[in-house]
Design a protein around this motif. Structure first.
Motif, PDB file in Angstrom:
ATOM      1  N   ALA A  79      30.163  90.063  31.322  1.00 63.51           N
ATOM      2  CA  ALA A  79      29.143  90.523  30.754  1.00 63.51           C
ATOM      3  C   ALA A  79      28.271  89.384  29.869  1.00 63.51           C
ATOM      4  O   ALA A  79      27.041  89.592  29.838  1.00 63.51           O
ATOM      5  CB  ALA A  79      29.513  91.445  30.078  1.00 63.51           C
ATOM      6  N   SER A  80      29.039  88.454  29.413  1.00 59.33           N
ATOM      7  CA  SER A  80      28.465  87.427  28.684  1.00 59.33           C
ATOM      8  C   SER A  80      29.339  86.175  28.646  1.00 59.33           C
ATOM      9  O   SER A  80      30.504  86.148  28.951  1.00 59.33           O
ATOM     10  CB  SER A  80      28.283  87.918  26.993  1.00 59.33           C
TER      11      SER A  80
ATOM     12  N   GLY B 186      35.636  94.772  27.924  1.00 58.93           N
ATOM     13  CA  GLY B 186      34.746  93.991  28.773  1.00 58.93           C
ATOM     14  C   GLY B 186      34.791  92.625  28.755  1.00 58.93           C
ATOM     15  O   GLY B 186      33.801  91.965  28.808  1.00 58.93           O
TER      16      GLY B 186
ATOM     17  N   ALA C 182      27.518  96.124  35.498  1.00 57.89           N
ATOM     18  CA  ALA C 182      28.513  95.286  35.701  1.00 57.89           C
ATOM     19  C   ALA C 182      28.439  94.140  35.120  1.00 57.89           C
ATOM     20  O   ALA C 182      29.414  93.306  34.372  1.00 57.89           O
ATOM     21  CB  ALA C 182      29.028  95.012  36.933  1.00 57.89           C
TER      22      ALA C 182
ATOM     23  N   PRO D  92      24.622  92.230  29.866  1.00 61.90           N
ATOM     24  CA  PRO D  92      25.309  92.829  28.617  1.00 61.90           C
ATOM     25  C   PRO D  92      24.443  93.801  28.313  1.00 61.90           C
ATOM     26  O   PRO D  92      23.230  94.124  28.445  1.00 61.90           O
ATOM     27  CB  PRO D  92      24.981  91.481  27.677  1.00 61.90           C
ATOM     28  N   ALA D  93      25.159  94.858  27.675  1.00 63.40           N
ATOM     29  CA  ALA D  93      24.551  96.053  27.235  1.00 63.40           C
ATOM     30  C   ALA D  93      23.877  95.787  26.063  1.00 63.40           C
ATOM     31  O   ALA D  93      24.313  95.437  25.037  1.00 63.40           O
ATOM     32  CB  ALA D  93      25.330  97.253  27.247  1.00 63.40           C
ATOM     33  N   VAL D  94      22.454  95.508  26.160  1.00 62.15           N
ATOM     34  CA  VAL D  94      21.849  94.911  25.010  1.00 62.15           C
ATOM     35  C   VAL D  94      21.391  96.037  24.005  1.00 62.15           C
ATOM     36  O   VAL D  94      21.229  97.476  24.444  1.00 62.15           O
ATOM     37  CB  VAL D  94      20.281  94.201  25.091  1.00 62.15           C
ATOM     38  N   HIS D  95      21.077  95.759  22.844  1.00 63.31           N
ATOM     39  CA  HIS D  95      20.902  97.032  21.830  1.00 63.31           C
ATOM     40  C   HIS D  95      19.406  97.412  22.267  1.00 63.31           C
ATOM     41  O   HIS D  95      18.557  96.788  22.668  1.00 63.31           O
ATOM     42  CB  HIS D  95      20.785  96.335  20.210  1.00 63.31           C
TER      43      HIS D  95
ATOM     44  N   SER E  26      27.252  95.072  22.495  1.00 68.21           N
ATOM     45  CA  SER E  26      28.625  95.838  22.951  1.00 68.21           C
ATOM     46  C   SER E  26      28.368  95.711  24.442  1.00 68.21           C
ATOM     47  O   SER E  26      27.434  96.101  25.112  1.00 68.21           O
ATOM     48  CB  SER E  26      28.637  97.051  22.204  1.00 68.21           C
ATOM     49  N   VAL E  27      29.674  95.689  25.003  1.00 63.10           N
ATOM     50  CA  VAL E  27      29.868  95.840  26.492  1.00 63.10           C
ATOM     51  C   VAL E  27      30.783  97.085  26.800  1.00 63.10           C
ATOM     52  O   VAL E  27      31.722  97.249  26.449  1.00 63.10           O
ATOM     53  CB  VAL E  27      30.484  94.623  26.867  1.00 63.10           C
TER      54      VAL E  27
END
Lengths: 537, 163
Positions: free
Chosen positions: A164-165, A432, A512, A515-518, B69-70
C-alpha cells in the motif's frame, strides 16, 4: 542459434514419459491452487519442497514450474466467475471478466483468458530460450559489485511497488533482512541474534518463513475474521462455448500487446505481476475505440492483462535462471528448490547444467499446451473446486504447513518458529504490510551481504568500487527511477480505477495497492486530477 | 486528530517494528568482531537492516499521523469488518501447539488427526461425523504418501514397530 539447439535437446529430455507426467501433475496442481482462494503458487511450491529430498532435480523443477504457470491460468477462472482473483496477478482480469460473465459471456471471457495465456506463455517462453544465452554472456562478466546493485534494485522495486505504501514495503524488506541475519555469520563465523539458543545457530529456514507467512498468517486471519455466508459462484451458461468472430478480432492485438508489456517487466526486477497487468489494462483502455465498454465487460480488458500475466511469469524466470536473482515470491521459492540440490542458479547454470535448464524450458512449453487443453473445455469443472468447504480446505493447508515445517529438519523447533512467524504474518495482514518484500529480504539479504564483502575485498575496501562499473551505474539510476515513477503510476491507477467504477471491484487495485488517503486529501487529489484533465483538453 | 481503532492498531504494530529496529541496532554492539575481520564485519548488515527498519517504521508512523491508514485486504473468505473471533483463534493456536507437543511422544498418526479436528473447529466446521472421518482419513493418506512413498521421516510414536 544456441536457443534452437538447446530447445531441441530440451524436448528430448522433457518428452520422456516420467517428465511429461511431472509436468502434467504440476499444471493440474497449479491450476487447482490458482482457482482456490488464499493459496498461491509460492505457498504450494514451498509446501512441496520436501519432494526435493527424494525426487530428481529436473522432475522437481518441471513440477514447480508447471505449478507456477498453472496458477496463472487458474487465477483467471476465479476472477471471471467469482469477481475475486485467486492470485494477485489476476486482479485486473476481474474487472471486465466478471462483468462479461454476468452478462452471459462467461465462456468468451474464459476462452480469451485461456487462449491469451497460452499464446503469451508460449511466445514468452520461446523468448526466454533465445534471450537467456545472450543475458548469460553479459552476466558472466558481472562482478560482485554489479550483483549487489542488482539486488539493491530488487529490494527497491519489491519494497516500493508491492504494498500500500513504500514505507510499509521497506519495513517488510527490513524485517526480512533481520530474520535473515539470525544464526552464524557465514564469513566470520560469529553468532548473530541467537540469544544463546543453539537451535537458532543455523538460522531460520526461509521455507519455514514462507510457509508461516502465507499459510499460518492467512489461517489465523481467516479464523479471526471469517466472512459470513457462502461463496457466490456463477454457473457457466450452457450452449455458447466459444468466442465470436468479433471476440477474436478484438482479442488478438490485446494478447500480443499484453505479451509485449508482460515479458520485459518480468525480466527486469519490478516485483510481481501487479504492475504489468495494470499497465496492460490501462494500455488497452487507452487504445480502444470503445472506452465506455471498459469496466462493463470489454473483452480486451480480459485478453490483455491475462496475456501480460503469463508473459510476466515466463519473463521472471530469466533473472532467476540467468542471474540467480528472484523477483517474485514464487521465483524465490524456486531458487530455494535449486539450492536444495546444491545447484546455484546464475550465469554458470547454463554451462554447468544445460540439460536441466533446457529440459525445464521445453517442459514449460509442453505444460503450457497442456494448460490450454485443460482449461479451455474444463473451466466449468475447475469452478467446482470452489465448492470445497472452507474449513476442510484450510485445515488441510495448515496441516500441510505443519508437516512442511517439520520436514525441513525433522524438528519440533521449526513448528514453533512457524507459529511465531505466522503470528507476525497475521499482524502484517491485518495492518496492511505486504508479505512478498519480507520473503525477498530473507532470501536475498544473506546474498547481498556476501556480494558486498566480495566487492570490497576485491577493491581493498574502497567503497567507490561499488558504483564504478557501467552496469552498476545503470542499476542505481533504475533505483532512483523506481523511487519516482510509482507516484505517477499510483495516481494513474486510481484514476483508471475510478473511471471504470472501482466500487464494483472486490479487491482491485483501488483497495489493494493505493493507500487509503484521508478524505480531505482524496478530495484535493480529485480536484488536481480534474484540473489536469482540463489542461489536457 | 482522531484515530480509529484500526489505525491505533496500525500505529501499535508500526511502533513495535520501530522498537525491533532499535533493538537490532543496539544488540549489534554485542556481536563480537573477530580479529581477522574483513572490510565488512559482522556488524555491518545488522546496522543496515536495523537502520532501514527504524526509517521505514518511523516513516509509516508519520504517514499514519497524516491520515494514511491502510484497510486490511478483503477476500472472498474474509471480511475485515467482522469482530475478532478470539475463541476460534484460540482453538487454532491450541491445535498447532498441541501438534508440536504431541508429535514426538505420540507420533504423527495421533498428533495430526487431533490437530486436523481442532483446525476444522477453528474454521467453523459443524458436522461432527464428517469432521471425525476426514480427520482420520486425510492424515493417514498424507502419512502413507510422505513417509512410506517418499521416505520422509515422520515420528511413529506409539505405532513404532507396528507400522
Amino acid at each position: 542459434m544456441e536457443g534452437i539447439q538447446g530447445l531441441i535437446d530440451g524436448f528430448a529430455l522433457a518428452l520422456t514419459p516420467i517428465n511429461l507426467l511431472w509436468a502434467f501433475v504440476g499444471v493440474v496442481a497449479g491450476t487447482f491452487v490458482g482457482v482456490l482462494p488464499g493459496i498461491g503458487p509460492a505457498l504450494t511450491i514451498a509446501l512441496l519442497l520436501p519432494l526435493t529430498y527424494t525426487v530428481a532435480p529436473e522432475a522437481a523443477l518441471i513440477l514447480f514450474a508447471g505449478i507456477y504457470y498453472g496458477a496463472m491460468y487458474g487465477g483467471s477462472t476465479t476472477s471471471i466467475l467469482l469477481n475475486t482473483p485467486g492470485e494477485s496477478g489476476s486482479m485486473m482480469t476481474a474487472i471486465d471478466g466478471n462483468k462479461m460473465a454476468r452478462s452471459g459471456r462467461a465462456a468468451s471471457a474464459l476462452a480469451t483468458a485461456a487462449i491469451g495465456s497460452f499464446i503469451a506463455g508460449t511466445i514468452a517462453t520461446v523468448l526466454l530460450a533465445f534471450v537467456a544465452p545472450y543475458v548469460v554472456r553479459v552476466a558472466i562478466l558481472l562482478g560482485p559489485a554489479d550483483y549487489l546493485a542488482l539486488i539493491v534494485v530488487a529490494f527497491m522495486t519489491v519494497g516500493a511497488l508491492l504494498g500500500a505504501s513504500a514505507a510499509r514495503g521497506f519495513a517488510a524488506v527490513a524485517v526480512g533482512l533481520v530474520i535473515g541475519l539470525i544464526g552464524f555469520d557465514s564469513q566470520s563465523g560469529v553468532a548473530r541474534y541467537t540469544f544463546g539458543v543453539p537451535r537458532l545457530l543455523d538460522g531460520i529456514d526461509s521455507v519455514v518463513v514462507i510457509v508461516a507467512l502465507f499459510a499460518m498468517g492467512e489461517a489465523i486471519y481467516l479464523a479471526a475474521r471469517m466472512r459470513k455466508g457462502k461463496l457466490q459462484v456463477m454457473d457457466l451458461p450452457k450452449g455458447q462455448f466459444w468466442m465470436t468472430r468479433d471476440d477474436w478480432r478484438r482479442s488478438w492485438p490485446a494478447w500480443l500487446r499484453g505479451t509485449a508489456i508482460g515479458w520485459p517487466l518480468g525480466a527486469v526486477p519490478v516485483g510481481g505481476s501487479e504492475v504489468p497487468t495494470f499497465l496492460s489494462y490501462a494500455a488497452e483502455r487507452r487504445l480502444s475505440k470503445r472506452k465506455d465498454e471498459f469496466g462493463k465487460g470489454a473483452i480486451e480488458g480480459v485478453a490483455g492483462p491475462e496475456a501480460a500475466n503469463n508473459a510476466n511469469a515466463a519473463g521472471a524466470l530469466m533473472p532467476l535462471l540467468a542471474l540467480g536473482v528472484p523477483t517474485s515470491a514464487t521465483a524465490g521459492v524456486i531458487l530455494i528448490a535449486f539450492q536444495q540440490y546444491g545447484i546455484q542458479p546464475g550465469p554458470r547454470l547454463l554451462s554447468t547444467e544445460p540439460d536441466l535448464v533446457w529440459g525445464l524450458i521445453a517442459a514449460l512449453l509442453i505444460g503450457n499446451f497442456m494448460l490450454l487443453v485443460l482449461n479451455l473445455p474444463l473451466a466449468g469443472v475447475w469452478a467446482k473446486v470452489l465448492k470445497i468447504p472452507t474449513p476442510y480446505l484450510y485445515a488441510s493447508i495448515v496441516t500441510f504447513a505443519l508437516l512442511g515445517a517439520y520436514a525441513v529438519s525433522g524438528s519440533i523447533f521449526d513448528v514453533f518458529t512457524l507459529l511465531v512467524i505466522g503470528i507476525l504474518g497475521y499482524f502484517m495482514r491485518q495492518y496492511g504490510f505486504p508479505i512478498a518484500p519480507l520473503i525477498i529480504g530473507v532470501i536475498l539479504g544473506p546474498i547481498a551481504e556476501q556480494q558486498l564483502r566480495r566487492a570490497l575485498a576485491i577493491s581493498d575496501g574502497d567503497a567507490s568500487a561499488l558504483v564504478a562499473s557501467p552496469f552498476s551505474i545503470v542499476c542505481y539510476v533504475l533505483v532512483i527511477l523506481v523511487a519516482i515513477v510509482p507516484r505517477f503510476l499510483k495516481r494513474w491507477e486510481r484514476r483508471t480505477a475510478e473511471a471504470v467504477g472501482a466500487d464494483d471491484i472486490d479487491r482491485g487495485f483501488a483497495t489493494a495497492m493505493i493507500p487509503a488517503v484521508h478524505d480531505d486529501e482524496r478530495d484535493q487529489a480529485d480536484r488536481d486530477d480534474r484540473a489536469d484533465e482540463r489542461r489536457e483538453r | 486528530m482522531k484515530l480509529t481503532a484500526h489505525s491505533k492498531g496500525e500505529l501499535a504494530f508500526s511502533g513495535l517494528l520501530l522498537a525491533l529496529g532499535i533493538f537490532v541496532v543496539i544488540e549489534a554492539a554485542l556481536i563480537p568482531i573477530p580479529l581477522a575481520s574483513s572490510n565488512v564485519g559482522p556488524r555491518f548488515m545488522p546496522h543496515f537492516a536495523g537502520g532501514l527498519l527504524i526509517l521505514a517504521a518511523g516513516w509509516t508512523i508519520i504517514e499514519l499521523f497524516r491520515g494514511h491508514s491502510v484497510a486490511p485486504e478483503e477476500s472472498e473468505l474474509t471480511d475485515p469488518t467482522q469482530r475478532f473471533n478470539a475463541v476460534r483463534v484460540a482453538i487454532l493456536l491450541a491445535s498447532v501447539i498441541g501438534f508440536a507437543v504431541l508429535l514426538d511422544p505420540l507420533g504423527y498418526l495421533i498428533a495430526a488427526p487431533l490437530a486436523f479436528f481442532g483446525l476444522l473447529l477453528a474454521f467453523g466446521a459443524r458436522r461432527w461425523w464428517a469432521m471425525a472421518l476426514v480427520s482420520i482419513v486425510l492424515p493417514v493418506l498424507v502419512y502413507l504418501f510422505f513417509a512410506k512413498t517418499l521416505g520422509i521421516y515422520l515420528p511413529e510414536g506409539v505405532f513404532a514397530g507396528i507400522l
